[in-house]
Design an enzyme around this catalytic site. Structure first.
Site, PDB file in Angstrom:
ATOM      1  N   SER A 100      82.815  37.854  24.500  1.00  0.00           N
ATOM      2  CA  SER A 100      82.164  37.055  25.551  1.00  0.00           C
ATOM      3  C   SER A 100      80.690  37.436  25.737  1.00  0.00           C
ATOM      4  CB  SER A 100      82.962  37.189  26.846  1.00  0.00           C
ATOM      5  OG  SER A 100      82.433  36.362  27.835  1.00  0.00           O
ATOM      6  N   ASP A 243      77.170  31.666  28.131  1.00  0.00           N
ATOM      7  CA  ASP A 243      77.392  33.062  27.768  1.00  0.00           C
ATOM      8  C   ASP A 243      77.759  33.140  26.280  1.00  0.00           C
ATOM      9  OD1 ASP A 243      80.076  32.198  27.857  1.00  0.00           O
ATOM     10  OD2 ASP A 243      80.771  34.161  28.538  1.00  0.00           O
ATOM     11  N   ASP A 245      80.355  33.474  24.278  1.00  0.00           N
ATOM     12  CA  ASP A 245      81.407  32.674  23.643  1.00  0.00           C
ATOM     13  C   ASP A 245      81.503  31.281  24.261  1.00  0.00           C
ATOM     14  OD1 ASP A 245      82.489  33.649  26.048  1.00  0.00           O
ATOM     15  OD2 ASP A 245      84.527  33.572  25.281  1.00  0.00           O
ATOM     16  N   ASP A 247      82.187  29.927  27.162  1.00  0.00           N
ATOM     17  CA  ASP A 247      83.160  29.387  28.112  1.00  0.00           C
ATOM     18  C   ASP A 247      82.531  29.229  29.497  1.00  0.00           C
ATOM     19  OD1 ASP A 247      83.092  32.127  28.511  1.00  0.00           O
ATOM     20  OD2 ASP A 247      85.261  32.396  28.648  1.00  0.00           O
TER      21      ASP A 247
HETATM   22 MG    MG Z   1      82.772  34.213  28.094  1.00  0.00          MG
END
Ligand code: MG
Length: 459
Positions: A100, A243, A245, A247
């Site tokens: 992340s 961010d 990754d 999400d």
């Molecule tokens: Mg994330």
């Protein structure tokens, strides 16, 4: 027995606690579990842009293959793209290699269930049990898995978003967006999506790079100084950041003002319940501005324990119209039951288009609260009794309207609310307080912190 999974999968520093032995062991445990109910499980695997992605992908794949699972490698993708692919292509499970927003030396493993949601705690517990007991069940030589590659995940996902938003309304506005992907996995999706939405694009760090040369990939104000400067400079309508990754999404209004995640979350909730009410779901830690806008629309609010998989699960069970966390993790059930930053960006543009308002105007309409946060030491073994006593004691307090024990102890007061929440890892309670007045928020937090400290002393 040991613990591997945290709130968001397994994370660690590469070649230290996050290494190939662990990844391979997790692969074997995961595969063993899948094989108990499925004859030939099919698992989708994807990664974010980190340098260690191939190393960990190959290690966990080896474990899964050894147990007899087939793997479909979808390559470098944002986490929500992998989740959407698992759901739409009916895979039995999914793996995303990502840490992340963590610094580049970290990486992690996150599990996806067949419906595209993050693993529930019970599945994680089961995998941990097999891992620590080493009760792996390896396949016979002629039943080991095979790997195939599929490059259609990005198109599938972008088309999914285009089907879930009002494309014509957005396209007509020809929004100018400054997009900061922070060199994360979002780089390979968000620019394409925005161009399809007829946006003029100014790109910042939209090349995937696992060393994160642009800035730290947590979308906090201190990491988005360039975005904040750029939006008014080029007279854009909106700034959007993802961010690592992709999400979570964070926004900057047309004046260059950073919009905290509680406000964009409330805006999403307000719009989702407009004219029709419905259920909106968020953790107990979320600002009351979320509750206010949903109530104004005659909607119902459900507060859950902290953690996006928990929010997503409750949304599914209750057929909610919206949900999410105030860190920029917005969940749109019309797309999928997980945090999805590209969907959030498209949706914010849709709201701006259909309401015919700037982002600053839309955010101005969200009620404002002041927050005070502090912490309080408490030994792990005293946490349970402290919460129990605090809840019992405060139920008799005339100033307390309601006691919510969903996650920690949350006290609803005439002047706001205060929440004492035990940390899962540290010997502390986190104390959150929210009120219309800053000084009042601090006073309330300190008053109830003192009460809790007395309880700790006596227990
Ligand atoms: Mg994330």
């Amino acid at each position: 027995m040991g613990k591997l999974f945290g709130t968001n999968g397994i994370r660690g520093v590469v070649n230290e606690d996050m290494n190939i032995d662990l990844a391979q062991g997790i692969g074997k445990a995961w595969g063993t579990l899948l094989k108990r109910t499925i004859e030939k499980p099919k698992v989708a695997i994807g990664t974010d842009a980190r340098l260690s992605n191939h190393m960990l992908k190959n290690a966990i794949s080896a474990g899964l293959l050894a147990t007899g699972c087939d793997i479909v490698d979808v390559g470098l993708v944002p986490t929500p793209t992998l989740q959407y692919t698992v759901k739409m292509k009916r895979f039995d499970s999914g793996v995303i290699i990502t840490a992340s927003h963590n610094p580049p030396q970290f990486n992690g493993i996150k599990g996806v269930a067949s419906d595209g949601t993050e693993f529930t705690k019970s599945v994680e517990d089961e995998i941990e049990k097999i891992y620590f007991e080493k009760s792996f069940k390896l396949a016979d030589w002629n039943d080991v898995g095979k790997v195939t590659f599929w490059d259609g995940a990005i198109d599938l996902y972008i088309n999914g978003i285009l089907n879930a938003v009002d494309v014509d309304a957005i396209r007509e506005k020809q929004f100018h967006v400054v997009l900061d992907c922070g060199n994360g996995a979002g780089s390979i999706v968000a620019p394409i999506l925005l161009k399809k939405l007829n946006c003029k694009l100014t790109e910042l760090y939209c090349e995937p790079d696992g060393t994160f040369p642009g800035h730290n990939s947590e979308p906090l104000p201190e990491n988005l100084t360039e975005l904040i400067k750029k939006v008014p400079e080029v007279k854009a309508d909106l700034g959007a950041a993802q961010d690592g990754d992709a999400d979570r999404a964070i926004f900057v209004d047309e004046n260059g003002t950073y919009i905290w995640g509680d406000k964009s979350l409330a805006l999403g909730a307000k719009y989702a319940t407009k004219d029709k009410g419905g259920i909106a779901v968020t953790p107990v830690t979320t600002s009351s501005c979320f509750d206010d806008v949903v109530k104004q629309n005659n909607g119902e609010i459900i507060h859950t324990a902290v953690g996006s998989p928990i929010v997503a699960r409750v949304m599914m069970d209750k057929n909610a119209v919206f949900g999410g966390e105030e860190n920029g993790g917005l969940i749109f059930p019309e797309m999928q039951y997980c945090r999805d930053s590209a969907m959030a960006i498209a949706k914010i543009l849709e709201i701006m288009a259909k309401e015919n308002k700037t982002l600053s105007q839309l955010i101005d309409e969200i009620p404002k609260y002041e927050v005070y946060k502090t912490k309080m030491p408490c030994p792990h073994d005293k946490k349970e009794i402290v919460m129990k006593t605090l809840a019992e004691q405060t139920k008799k307090d005339n100033n307390v309207l309601k006691v919510d024990e969903t996650d920690g102890v949350k006290l609803y007061l005439n002047e706001g609310w205060v929440l004492m929440r035990p940390s899962g890892t540290e010997p502390i309670f986190r104390v959150y307080c929210e009120s219309k007045d800053k000084k009042l928020a601090e006073d309330i937090a300190l008053k109830y912190k003192k009460i809790a400290e007395e309880i700790i002393k006596k227990s």
